[in-house]
Design a protein around this motif. Structure first.
Motif, PDB file in Angstrom:
ATOM      1  N   THR A 221     -61.971  23.391  -5.262  1.00 39.31           N
ATOM      2  CA  THR A 221     -61.723  21.954  -5.330  1.00 39.31           C
ATOM      3  C   THR A 221     -60.493  21.580  -4.520  1.00 39.31           C
ATOM      4  OG1 THR A 221     -62.710  21.868  -7.524  1.00 39.31           O
ATOM      5  CG2 THR A 221     -61.291  20.041  -6.884  1.00 39.31           C
ATOM      6  N   PHE A 222     -59.440  22.336  -4.705  1.00 37.35           N
ATOM      7  CA  PHE A 222     -58.215  22.051  -3.965  1.00 37.35           C
ATOM      8  C   PHE A 222     -58.445  22.209  -2.474  1.00 37.35           C
ATOM      9  CE2 PHE A 222     -54.450  21.907  -6.918  1.00 37.35           C
ATOM     10  CZ  PHE A 222     -55.214  21.553  -8.012  1.00 37.35           C
ATOM     11  N   GLU A 223     -59.204  23.228  -2.123  1.00 39.02           N
ATOM     12  CA  GLU A 223     -59.509  23.437  -0.702  1.00 39.02           C
ATOM     13  C   GLU A 223     -60.220  22.219  -0.144  1.00 39.02           C
ATOM     14  OE1 GLU A 223     -59.696  25.972   1.737  1.00 39.02           O
ATOM     15  OE2 GLU A 223     -58.095  27.116   0.777  1.00 39.02           O
ATOM     16  N   LYS A 224     -61.138  21.693  -0.925  1.00 32.61           N
ATOM     17  CA  LYS A 224     -61.874  20.512  -0.475  1.00 32.61           C
ATOM     18  C   LYS A 224     -60.911  19.354  -0.261  1.00 32.61           C
ATOM     19  CE  LYS A 224     -66.321  21.564  -2.591  1.00 32.61           C
ATOM     20  NZ  LYS A 224     -67.260  21.201  -3.671  1.00 32.61           N
ATOM     21  N   VAL A 225     -59.999  19.201  -1.178  1.00 30.66           N
ATOM     22  CA  VAL A 225     -59.016  18.126  -1.052  1.00 30.66           C
ATOM     23  C   VAL A 225     -58.260  18.279   0.260  1.00 30.66           C
ATOM     24  CG1 VAL A 225     -56.894  17.159  -2.000  1.00 30.66           C
ATOM     25  CG2 VAL A 225     -58.767  17.840  -3.532  1.00 30.66           C
ATOM     26  N   TYR A 226     -57.809  19.498   0.525  1.00 32.63           N
ATOM     27  CA  TYR A 226     -57.055  19.736   1.757  1.00 32.63           C
ATOM     28  C   TYR A 226     -57.915  19.462   2.981  1.00 32.63           C
ATOM     29  CZ  TYR A 226     -54.012  22.125  -1.546  1.00 32.63           C
ATOM     30  OH  TYR A 226     -53.200  22.427  -2.609  1.00 32.63           O
TER      31      TYR A 226
ATOM     32  N   ILE B  79     -65.262  14.880  -3.496  1.00 37.66           N
ATOM     33  CA  ILE B  79     -65.471  16.237  -4.001  1.00 37.66           C
ATOM     34  C   ILE B  79     -66.261  16.216  -5.299  1.00 37.66           C
ATOM     35  CG2 ILE B  79     -63.375  17.084  -2.911  1.00 37.66           C
ATOM     36  CD1 ILE B  79     -61.933  16.865  -5.452  1.00 37.66           C
ATOM     37  N   GLU B  80     -66.946  15.115  -5.529  1.00 36.08           N
ATOM     38  CA  GLU B  80     -67.843  15.006  -6.674  1.00 36.08           C
ATOM     39  C   GLU B  80     -67.128  15.099  -8.005  1.00 36.08           C
ATOM     40  OE1 GLU B  80     -71.551  15.786  -6.301  1.00 36.08           O
ATOM     41  OE2 GLU B  80     -71.603  16.130  -4.157  1.00 36.08           O
ATOM     42  N   ASN B  81     -65.887  14.673  -8.035  1.00 34.31           N
ATOM     43  CA  ASN B  81     -65.126  14.646  -9.281  1.00 34.31           C
ATOM     44  C   ASN B  81     -64.329  13.345  -9.337  1.00 34.31           C
ATOM     45  OD1 ASN B  81     -65.811  17.144 -10.492  1.00 34.31           O
ATOM     46  ND2 ASN B  81     -64.563  18.169  -8.975  1.00 34.31           N
ATOM     47  N   PRO B  82     -65.020  12.250  -9.563  1.00 33.04           N
ATOM     48  CA  PRO B  82     -64.409  10.910  -9.492  1.00 33.04           C
ATOM     49  C   PRO B  82     -63.180  10.771 -10.374  1.00 33.04           C
ATOM     50  CG  PRO B  82     -66.776  10.771  -9.900  1.00 33.04           C
ATOM     51  CD  PRO B  82     -66.413  12.207  -9.994  1.00 33.04           C
ATOM     52  N   ARG B  83     -63.097  11.578 -11.409  1.00 32.41           N
ATOM     53  CA  ARG B  83     -61.965  11.436 -12.332  1.00 32.41           C
ATOM     54  C   ARG B  83     -60.826  12.378 -11.990  1.00 32.41           C
ATOM     55  NH1 ARG B  83     -66.447   9.529 -13.759  1.00 32.41           N
ATOM     56  NH2 ARG B  83     -66.704   8.297 -15.626  1.00 32.41           N
ATOM     57  N   LEU B  84     -60.965  13.028 -10.846  1.00 31.26           N
ATOM     58  CA  LEU B  84     -59.960  14.020 -10.474  1.00 31.26           C
ATOM     59  C   LEU B  84     -58.771  13.409  -9.732  1.00 31.26           C
ATOM     60  CD1 LEU B  84     -61.583  17.343  -9.256  1.00 31.26           C
ATOM     61  CD2 LEU B  84     -59.510  17.067 -10.583  1.00 31.26           C
TER      62      LEU B  84
ATOM     63  N   ASN C  64     -49.376  17.432  -3.915  1.00 30.34           N
ATOM     64  CA  ASN C  64     -47.973  17.780  -4.145  1.00 30.34           C
ATOM     65  C   ASN C  64     -47.736  19.222  -3.747  1.00 30.34           C
ATOM     66  OD1 ASN C  64     -45.351  17.764  -4.959  1.00 30.34           O
ATOM     67  ND2 ASN C  64     -45.799  17.841  -7.124  1.00 30.34           N
ATOM     68  N   LYS C  65     -48.722  20.054  -3.999  1.00 38.29           N
ATOM     69  CA  LYS C  65     -48.621  21.469  -3.657  1.00 38.29           C
ATOM     70  C   LYS C  65     -49.284  21.748  -2.312  1.00 38.29           C
ATOM     71  CE  LYS C  65     -47.239  22.713  -7.865  1.00 38.29           C
ATOM     72  NZ  LYS C  65     -45.816  22.523  -8.148  1.00 38.29           N
ATOM     73  N   SER C  66     -49.608  20.696  -1.604  1.00 41.96           N
ATOM     74  CA  SER C  66     -50.355  20.853  -0.363  1.00 41.96           C
ATOM     75  C   SER C  66     -49.555  21.653   0.665  1.00 41.96           C
ATOM     76  CB  SER C  66     -50.688  19.489   0.217  1.00 41.96           C
ATOM     77  OG  SER C  66     -49.512  18.841   0.639  1.00 41.96           O
ATOM     78  N   PRO C  67     -50.263  22.430   1.476  1.00 41.34           N
ATOM     79  CA  PRO C  67     -49.621  23.206   2.534  1.00 41.34           C
ATOM     80  C   PRO C  67     -49.041  22.302   3.611  1.00 41.34           C
ATOM     81  CG  PRO C  67     -52.004  23.296   2.752  1.00 41.34           C
ATOM     82  CD  PRO C  67     -51.710  22.590   1.466  1.00 41.34           C
ATOM     83  N   GLN C  68     -48.179  22.852   4.404  1.00 42.68           N
ATOM     84  CA  GLN C  68     -47.566  22.057   5.469  1.00 42.68           C
ATOM     85  C   GLN C  68     -48.593  21.755   6.552  1.00 42.68           C
ATOM     86  OE1 GLN C  68     -44.339  24.537   6.644  1.00 42.68           O
ATOM     87  NE2 GLN C  68     -43.043  23.891   4.940  1.00 42.68           N
ATOM     88  N   GLY C  69     -48.302  20.715   7.317  1.00 47.02           N
ATOM     89  CA  GLY C  69     -49.208  20.361   8.397  1.00 47.02           C
ATOM     90  C   GLY C  69     -50.310  19.428   7.950  1.00 47.02           C
ATOM     91  N   LEU C  70     -50.312  19.104   6.662  1.00 47.06           N
ATOM     92  CA  LEU C  70     -51.339  18.208   6.149  1.00 47.06           C
ATOM     93  C   LEU C  70     -50.856  16.757   6.271  1.00 47.06           C
ATOM     94  CD1 LEU C  70     -54.027  19.125   4.937  1.00 47.06           C
ATOM     95  CD2 LEU C  70     -53.073  18.624   2.693  1.00 47.06           C
TER      96      LEU C  70
END
Length: 106
Positions: free
Chosen positions: A9-14, A35-40, A49-55
């Motif tokens: 899920t997090f990967e999808k967000v990124y 990502i098919e999780n409307p409540r997320l 917040n924990k996203s990798p740099q370059g994003l």
DNA sequence: AGAGTGACTCATA
DNA sequence: CTATGAGCCACTC
């Protein structure tokens, strides 16, 4: 596998954030829907917040069209500068014109 | 397991 | 317009 669905899920967000076109913005809730999780939406913010740099997280705003307060330092919104450089317009309230620049994916 | 927190959103008043 | 309460998910202690 379901063991690391969270990472997935997090990967999808990124991926989605990295996929936002230049000069466009999107919202946490919109990402959650992608990502098919409307409540997320909340967890999305956490992921960012924990996203990798370059994003290009400055292209992610909330429903109001404003970015997180953490992006603002010493009364200056760096996100606004970055987005304006990309051609995104702001209202006098300092909010992004979501109607014109909100990105709903492809 | 339970409670608190957070880059969210929505419904009401 | 602002203020509150509630729902949602993930993380931390």
């Amino acid at each position: 596998m379901v063991q690391n669905w969270k990472e997935n899920t997090f990967e999808k967000v990124y991926e989605i954030v990295a996929r936002i076109p230049r000069g466009r913005v999107t919202t946490y809730g919109q990402i959650a829907r992608m990502i098919e999780n409307p409540r997320l939406s909340r967890a999305v913010g956490y992921a960012l917040n924990k996203s990798p740099q370059g994003l290009p997280c400055h292209r992610v705003v909330n429903r109001e069209g404003r970015l997180a307060a953490v992006f603002e330092h010493d009364g200056i919104h760096e996100q606004r500068i970055l987005l304006e450089e990309e051609g995104v317009e702001f209202t006098s309230d300092g909010r992004v014109v979501m109607k014109e620049y909100m990105w709903f994916g492809e």
